[in-house]
Design an enzyme around this catalytic site. Structure first.
Site, mmCIF file in Angstrom:
data_model
loop_
_atom_site.group_PDB
_atom_site.id
_atom_site.type_symbol
_atom_site.label_atom_id
_atom_site.label_comp_id
_atom_site.label_asym_id
_atom_site.label_seq_id
_atom_site.Cartn_x
_atom_site.Cartn_y
_atom_site.Cartn_z
ATOM 1 N N ARG A 62 7.880 5.770 -15.206
ATOM 2 C CA ARG A 62 9.224 5.581 -15.747
ATOM 3 C C ARG A 62 9.818 4.247 -15.330
ATOM 4 N NH1 ARG A 62 11.799 10.789 -17.094
ATOM 5 N NH2 ARG A 62 10.052 12.213 -16.999
ATOM 6 N N ASP A 87 4.411 11.179 -4.003
ATOM 7 C CA ASP A 87 3.280 10.575 -3.280
ATOM 8 C C ASP A 87 3.568 10.412 -1.791
ATOM 9 O OD1 ASP A 87 2.076 10.328 -5.683
ATOM 10 O OD2 ASP A 87 1.889 8.144 -5.669
ATOM 11 N N LEU A 125 3.599 2.242 1.706
ATOM 12 C CA LEU A 125 3.864 0.920 1.142
ATOM 13 C C LEU A 125 3.841 -0.190 2.189
ATOM 14 C CD1 LEU A 125 6.682 1.775 -1.448
ATOM 15 C CD2 LEU A 125 4.205 1.778 -1.785
ATOM 16 N N ARG A 148 -1.879 -3.010 5.015
ATOM 17 C CA ARG A 148 -2.921 -2.657 5.980
ATOM 18 C C ARG A 148 -4.249 -3.261 5.538
ATOM 19 N NH1 ARG A 148 -0.230 1.741 4.295
ATOM 20 N NH2 ARG A 148 -2.013 2.693 3.264
ATOM 21 N N TRP A 199 -7.417 9.638 -5.322
ATOM 22 C CA TRP A 199 -7.289 8.244 -5.681
ATOM 23 C C TRP A 199 -7.903 8.007 -7.041
ATOM 24 C CZ3 TRP A 199 -4.170 5.652 -2.643
ATOM 25 C CH2 TRP A 199 -4.050 6.019 -1.301
ATOM 26 N N CYS A 208 4.467 -34.255 -1.256
ATOM 27 C CA CYS A 208 5.918 -34.333 -1.062
ATOM 28 C C CYS A 208 6.316 -35.709 -0.559
ATOM 29 C CB CYS A 208 6.383 -33.243 -0.098
ATOM 30 S SG CYS A 208 5.858 -33.503 1.602
ATOM 31 N N SER A 244 -2.276 11.263 -7.682
ATOM 32 C CA SER A 244 -2.855 9.969 -8.044
ATOM 33 C C SER A 244 -3.857 9.479 -6.992
ATOM 34 C CB SER A 244 -1.746 8.932 -8.210
ATOM 35 O OG SER A 244 -1.007 8.834 -7.014
ATOM 36 N N GLU A 288 -2.248 -31.894 2.707
ATOM 37 C CA GLU A 288 -2.811 -33.249 2.665
ATOM 38 C C GLU A 288 -3.127 -33.826 4.035
ATOM 39 O OE1 GLU A 288 -0.157 -32.046 1.196
ATOM 40 O OE2 GLU A 288 0.389 -33.073 -0.647
#
Ligand code: AOF
Ligand code: ZN
Length: 357
Positions: A293, A200, A204, A207, A170, A75, A168, A52
């Site tokens: 899983r 794999d 993680l 980027r 891609w 707030c 996997s 705000e």
């Protein structure tokens, strides 16, 4: 521009804080004078200026008698920032339209205060949209027993997350993978199952276009702590923290080896307990990226709040790895039906975001 359009615009401004404001909410604000946008603002950085005051400063004198459209209730408390109610009163705004009441008891009450001082106030006009955008923030107040859990899977048209040899890379195209890097920036942790970590060997890390204020912790769920020290997630634990969530009876020699490699270990009796312990360590949100899983186990236990489904136009067939293994089957009448909150094209792929009701 009318107030509804201004709210949509404020919601889009709010996204600019993604990855930077958490665990604070994403907030956007627009000052409307005679149907024209005369000021825009957003919460850009945790601990930084609220939406705000930014919008009001840009509007300057034009804010007098104008309408402030803001995604979250202003707030009314002194936190890391001064109360927005004071800035609103000083600016001489006549009407305030707010999307959602602030669930934070320490900061809320701004709408009532401004109303009692004679401003026209409307609260809750974009409840669903703002709650969807701020699911992580809201979850933090509603449920302290675990993080907000989102599942992201990239699947084939026949619902497979890998081919028959487990590969996997891609399934999804580059635009979808860029999107995932943007998505990761808004989570406190990114998780995978042990099988996926081994097969794999993912990084993680984030980027993409947004550099998160806090680097998400990498979490591997592996009951037996069977995580080789040569895996990337272990080798790079010094750059981005890695945690392995194991069963309480995981072999101590493996746990010791992980600890000496700089990986932290959470020993838990159940998946729920593991999540509770992560929350206890300050992890308020977790993006799980497979495999099947872990996805099936979390879904089966009702521990997934949101599903980001990236669907790619290829077929992987019956020997491909199913997206969710071990999920119990319910008859249609009793099957869980989720609420679709977003649908979007990402190059050749399609993103569908659905929330558990
Ligand atoms: C607003 N506008 O743009 C934001 C609000 O420590 P602070 O001062 O940053 O306050 C954080 C709390 O303020 C946060 O938990 C939420 O309740 C509210 N955030 N409020 O009026 C904003 N970001
Ligand atoms: Zn504020």
């Amino acid at each position: 521009m009318d107030e509804r359009e201004a709210m949509a615009h404020a919601l889009s401004l709010a996204w600019r804080g993604w990855g930077r404001v958490h665990p604070n909410p994403l907030v956007g604000a627009v000052v409307l004078a005679d149907g024209l946008v005369v000021g825009e603002g957003w919460h850009a950085e945790f601990g930084g200026r609220h939406a705000e005051p930014g919008a009001l400063e840009r509007a300057g004198e034009r804010a007098r008698g104008a309408t402030l459209v803001v995604t979250l209730e202003p707030c009314d408390h002194q936190g890391k920032q001064p109360p927005c109610t004071e800035a609103i009163l000083r600016a001489g705004v006549r009407r305030v339209v707010a999307g959602l009441a602030d669930p934070n008891p320490a900061a809320s009450g701004g709408a009532a205060r401004l109303g009692s001082l004679g401003l026209q106030v409307e609260l809750g006009v974009a409840r669903e949209a703002v709650a969807t955008q701020n699911a992580r923030f809201l979850h933090g107040f509603r449920n302290q027993s675990r993080p907000f859990v989102a599942l992201k899977l990239a699947t084939s048209l026949d619902g497979r997350i890998a081919d028959s040899s487990g590969h996997s890379r891609w399934i999804s195209g580059e635009p979808a993978r860029d999107y995932v890097h943007w998505l990761r920036a808004g989570f406190a942790a990114i998780g995978v199952g042990g099988r996926t970590a081994r097969l794999d060997d993912p990084r993680l890390t984030v980027r993409g276009p947004v550099t998160p204020r806090v680097t998400p912790r990498r979490v591997i769920f592996d009951a037996g702590a069977d995580i080789d020290s040569r895996l990337t997630l272990v080798r790079t634990a010094g750059e981005a923290a890695t945690t392995v969530v194991t069963a309480s009876d995981a072999p101590s020699d493996r746990v010791e080896r992980l600890l000496s490699a700089g990986v932290s270990v959470v020993r838990a009796g159940t998946l729920e307990e593991g999540l509770r312990m992560l929350r206890g360590e300050g992890i308020d949100s977790l993006l799980v990226e497979g495999g099947g899983r872990l996805a099936g186990a979390l879904l089966g236990l009702g521990l997934v709040d949101r599903y980001y489904w990236v669907q790619s136009p290829l077929w992987l067939g019956d020997r491909g790895v199913p997206a969710t293994a071990g999920l119990p089957s319910d008859p249609i009448a009793r099957a869980e039906r989720w609420a679709v909150v977003e649908r979007r094209a990402l190059g050749e792929d399609t993103l569908l975001v659905a929330d558990r009701r």
